[in-house]
Design a protein around this motif. Structure first.
Motif, PDB file in Angstrom:
ATOM      1  N   PRO A  12       0.531  61.648  38.651  1.00 20.07           N
ATOM      2  CA  PRO A  12      -0.303  62.483  39.520  1.00 20.07           C
ATOM      3  C   PRO A  12       0.444  62.819  40.813  1.00 20.07           C
ATOM      4  N   LEU A  13       0.254  64.048  41.274  1.00 21.18           N
ATOM      5  CA  LEU A  13       0.949  64.513  42.479  1.00 21.18           C
ATOM      6  C   LEU A  13      -0.044  64.722  43.609  1.00 21.18           C
ATOM      7  N   PRO A  14       0.387  64.573  44.837  1.00 24.41           N
ATOM      8  CA  PRO A  14       1.741  64.250  45.289  1.00 24.41           C
ATOM      9  C   PRO A  14       2.091  62.774  45.038  1.00 24.41           C
ATOM     10  N   ALA A  15       3.379  62.555  44.826  1.00 24.32           N
ATOM     11  CA  ALA A  15       3.891  61.212  44.569  1.00 24.32           C
ATOM     12  C   ALA A  15       5.088  60.957  45.472  1.00 24.32           C
ATOM     13  N   ALA A  16       5.393  59.680  45.648  1.00 22.10           N
ATOM     14  CA  ALA A  16       6.565  59.286  46.443  1.00 22.10           C
ATOM     15  C   ALA A  16       7.336  58.230  45.674  1.00 22.10           C
ATOM     16  N   PHE A  17       8.645  58.408  45.610  1.00 23.35           N
ATOM     17  CA  PHE A  17       9.517  57.443  44.957  1.00 23.35           C
ATOM     18  C   PHE A  17      10.517  56.921  45.983  1.00 23.35           C
ATOM     19  N   VAL A  18      10.587  55.613  46.105  1.00 24.73           N
ATOM     20  CA  VAL A  18      11.480  54.975  47.059  1.00 24.73           C
ATOM     21  C   VAL A  18      12.742  54.568  46.310  1.00 24.73           C
ATOM     22  N   VAL A  19      13.889  54.956  46.866  1.00 21.46           N
ATOM     23  CA  VAL A  19      15.167  54.698  46.210  1.00 21.46           C
ATOM     24  C   VAL A  19      16.176  54.171  47.230  1.00 21.46           C
ATOM     25  N   MET A  20      16.926  53.148  46.829  1.00 22.58           N
ATOM     26  CA  MET A  20      17.996  52.628  47.674  1.00 22.58           C
ATOM     27  C   MET A  20      19.151  53.623  47.629  1.00 22.58           C
ATOM     28  N   LEU A  21      19.691  53.983  48.795  1.00 26.32           N
ATOM     29  CA  LEU A  21      20.768  54.976  48.846  1.00 26.32           C
ATOM     30  C   LEU A  21      22.137  54.335  49.006  1.00 26.32           C
ATOM     31  N   ASP A  22      22.341  53.582  50.079  1.00 23.91           N
ATOM     32  CA  ASP A  22      23.633  52.931  50.251  1.00 23.91           C
ATOM     33  C   ASP A  22      23.561  51.846  51.315  1.00 23.91           C
ATOM     34  N   GLU A  23      24.642  51.098  51.396  1.00 28.99           N
ATOM     35  CA  GLU A  23      24.821  50.078  52.424  1.00 28.99           C
ATOM     36  C   GLU A  23      26.204  50.269  53.019  1.00 28.99           C
ATOM     37  N   ARG A  24      26.273  50.164  54.346  1.00 33.89           N
ATOM     38  CA  ARG A  24      27.560  50.301  55.027  1.00 33.89           C
ATOM     39  C   ARG A  24      27.725  49.141  55.990  1.00 33.89           C
ATOM     40  N   GLY A  25      28.912  48.586  56.000  1.00 36.42           N
ATOM     41  CA  GLY A  25      29.173  47.454  56.878  1.00 36.42           C
ATOM     42  C   GLY A  25      30.130  47.813  57.993  1.00 36.42           C
ATOM     43  N   GLU A  26      29.889  47.223  59.157  1.00 30.62           N
ATOM     44  CA  GLU A  26      30.772  47.394  60.305  1.00 30.62           C
ATOM     45  C   GLU A  26      30.995  46.024  60.921  1.00 30.62           C
ATOM     46  N   ILE A  27      32.239  45.604  60.966  1.00 31.94           N
ATOM     47  CA  ILE A  27      32.548  44.291  61.526  1.00 31.94           C
ATOM     48  C   ILE A  27      32.355  44.335  63.034  1.00 31.94           C
ATOM     49  N   VAL A  28      31.564  43.388  63.530  1.00 31.41           N
ATOM     50  CA  VAL A  28      31.281  43.314  64.955  1.00 31.41           C
ATOM     51  C   VAL A  28      32.170  42.268  65.611  1.00 31.41           C
ATOM     52  N   GLU A  29      32.330  41.128  64.932  1.00 34.56           N
ATOM     53  CA  GLU A  29      33.101  40.046  65.541  1.00 34.56           C
ATOM     54  C   GLU A  29      33.681  39.132  64.476  1.00 34.56           C
ATOM     55  N   VAL A  30      34.985  38.864  64.553  1.00 29.50           N
ATOM     56  CA  VAL A  30      35.635  37.856  63.729  1.00 29.50           C
ATOM     57  C   VAL A  30      36.575  37.087  64.649  1.00 29.50           C
ATOM     58  N   THR A  31      36.186  35.877  65.002  1.00 26.75           N
ATOM     59  CA  THR A  31      37.026  35.042  65.867  1.00 26.75           C
ATOM     60  C   THR A  31      36.940  33.605  65.397  1.00 26.75           C
ATOM     61  N   GLY A  32      38.073  33.003  65.114  1.00 31.23           N
ATOM     62  CA  GLY A  32      38.091  31.603  64.686  1.00 31.23           C
ATOM     63  C   GLY A  32      37.183  31.389  63.497  1.00 31.23           C
ATOM     64  N   ASN A  33      36.198  30.522  63.687  1.00 29.61           N
ATOM     65  CA  ASN A  33      35.252  30.211  62.614  1.00 29.61           C
ATOM     66  C   ASN A  33      34.009  31.095  62.642  1.00 29.61           C
ATOM     67  N   GLU A  34      33.974  32.065  63.520  1.00 27.86           N
ATOM     68  CA  GLU A  34      32.794  32.925  63.639  1.00 27.86           C
ATOM     69  C   GLU A  34      32.981  34.226  62.863  1.00 27.86           C
ATOM     70  N   TYR A  35      31.877  34.754  62.384  1.00 36.46           N
ATOM     71  CA  TYR A  35      31.891  36.013  61.640  1.00 36.46           C
ATOM     72  C   TYR A  35      30.551  36.697  61.874  1.00 36.46           C
ATOM     73  N   GLN A  36      30.600  37.975  62.216  1.00 36.89           N
ATOM     74  CA  GLN A  36      29.377  38.755  62.380  1.00 36.89           C
ATOM     75  C   GLN A  36      29.657  40.180  61.935  1.00 36.89           C
ATOM     76  N   GLN A  37      28.804  40.693  61.052  1.00 39.16           N
ATOM     77  CA  GLN A  37      28.973  42.041  60.540  1.00 39.16           C
ATOM     78  C   GLN A  37      27.611  42.726  60.490  1.00 39.16           C
ATOM     79  N   GLU A  38      27.552  43.919  61.059  1.00 41.76           N
ATOM     80  CA  GLU A  38      26.322  44.714  61.053  1.00 41.76           C
ATOM     81  C   GLU A  38      26.288  45.539  59.762  1.00 41.76           C
ATOM     82  N   ILE A  39      25.194  45.431  59.018  1.00 44.23           N
ATOM     83  CA  ILE A  39      25.030  46.163  57.765  1.00 44.23           C
ATOM     84  C   ILE A  39      23.930  47.208  57.955  1.00 44.23           C
TER      85      ILE A  39
END
Length: 152
Positions: free
Chosen positions: A35-62
């Motif tokens: 039945p219309l109207p309808a909505a379909f939710v779809v995953m499009l993509d994921e992108r990562g950006e490294i924010v911090e890599v120091t010693g034993n630390e790691y942080q990445q924004e996705i």
């Protein structure tokens, strides 16, 4: 990203849609049987950006992007004009349901990215709304943490 909370939010707050569901892809050549109207939710993509890599630390924004593909009846006016008139109120409903809402404790607020006409035929019009949300990977989410724990 789990799309279920997004689907539930749209079902609850967007009364225009007669059907809301997730999908991995949409076959635009196949006749629409919901039945219309309808909505379909779809995953499009994921992108990562490294924010911090120091010693034993790691942080990445996705950045995780998903789309809400709206399917509208186009049979009354095969040029799409009648269907397009519905887009303003649908956009308003989607914005009220999703923009600035957090789908879970791991994601930031949802942001609107863009919208566009996907496809149109004499029966239906497909229009997509794209949204982004953000999550952060830390050392605890990586292989390093598994390796550290194995050392005892």
């Amino acid at each position: 990203m789990n799309l279920s909370p997004i689907i539930e939010q749209i079902q609850e707050l967007c009364s225009t849609f007669k059907r809301v569901a997730a999908t991995a892809e949409i076959n635009f050549d196949k006749k629409v049987s919901v039945p219309l109207p309808a909505a379909f939710v779809v995953m499009l993509d994921e992108r990562g950006e490294i924010v911090e890599v120091t010693g034993n630390e790691y942080q990445q924004e996705i950045t995780e992007s998903f789309g809400v593909v709206v399917v509208l009846d186009n049979r009354k006016d095969r040029r799409g004009q009648d269907a397009m008139v519905l887009l303003d109120p649908i956009r308003a409903e989607l914005f009220r349901a999703l923009v600035n809402w957090c789908p879970d404790q791991y994601h930031d607020e949802i942001r609107f990215n863009r919208s566009y006409l996907v496809s149109m035929n004499p029966d239906v019009l497909y229009y997509a709304f794209e949204f982004d949300t953000y999550t952060t990977l830390t050392k605890d989410d990586t292989w390093n943490e598994v390796w550290y724990e194995s050392l005892g």
